[in-house]
Design an enzyme around this catalytic site. Sequence first.
Site: not given
Ligand code: MRU
Length: 340
Positions: A45-47, A86, A192, A233, A243-244
């Site tokens: 996970r994470g963009a 996603r 996370q 994201d 973002n999250k």
């Molecule tokens: O749902 P996730 O865990 O994929 O969400 C991740 C985030 O919100 C991060 O802050 C974002 O993807 C940036 S990661 C460098």
Amino acid sequence: MVLTLEWKNGGLLLLDQRLLPNQVSYRECRTWAEVADAIREMVVRGAPAIGIAAAFGVALAAGETGDHGRMVSEIRRAIAGLRSTRPTARNLFWALERMEKTVSSAGSDPTGLPRLLLSEARNILAEDIEINRRIGEFGNEVVPDPARILTHCNAGALATGGFGTALGVIRAAAASGKKVSVIADETRPLFQGARLTAWEMREAGIPVKVITDGAAGFFLARKEADLIIVGADRISANGDTANKIGTYSLAILAQAHQVPFYVAAPTSTIDLSLARGDLIPIEERPAEEVETWAGERIVPTGVPVGNPAFDVTPARLITAIITERGLVRPPFEEGIRRIF
Ligand code: MRU
């Protein structure tokens, strides 16, 4: 540094982030469909990490059929399948666009495609680490010494090819000798912050404290954080940032307490095709993630649940966006156009 993903013996190894911090174990993907499942289930996970994993997924697709006639159509099917995993992470679509271009560049002869696609996926991974180091260098300029930095979710090595974006800035500041400490929002509902950011910072030897999401205002009111840095994201052309979930509330708190609020992200997260943040597609995750905790139901049966994975922070609440091409400050629309 922690290895989030690795190409090994013709397969993609993904650190299973659902099992952290209790277990460090890797899942091996040998087909594009396995990569798509891993992205959907949030093994990875994470963009930026999602984008890199998807790129390797396309490389796997090229090797899945020995029939050259069917190879290109199989690759295109994989790209469509990976695209549907996603919806919010811009980097996913950006990486798949690069892989698509590689397919097109091969023309009508697909013999060299498996090698070309693997090499492009490797480039995307290597470039990401380099980009994050540059984000770290630029971001370090705004980090005071000493600094108590609040962050949300995990925008670290675990969310990227390595080093991280928001946590990359923190790593760079610590490496330059500054006395930095981190406050990590736990980040409901998948934790996370508590599970991943706290683990990653502890591994890096950077002091970190976990707080509940609802406690951020308490710590800001007590002046216990000097600045906030989060990842992104997707960023629209005017600087609005998805973002999250919980990031927007944090930005409002930052404004109320006059604490600088920074977004750290590579330019591959910026979506110039979207004028404003309200046009960013927001992923709705299964209700079960909110309804249950540690296997127990915590919401009465029959009560509906909302579980958006991301929210949008309006650009007016953002002090600056830290990219690999430098800092972008308001007015963002102009600044973003300049760095492209
Ligand atoms: O749902 P996730 O865990 O994929 O969400 C991740 C985030 O919100 C991060 O802050 C974002 O993807 C940036 S990661 C460098």
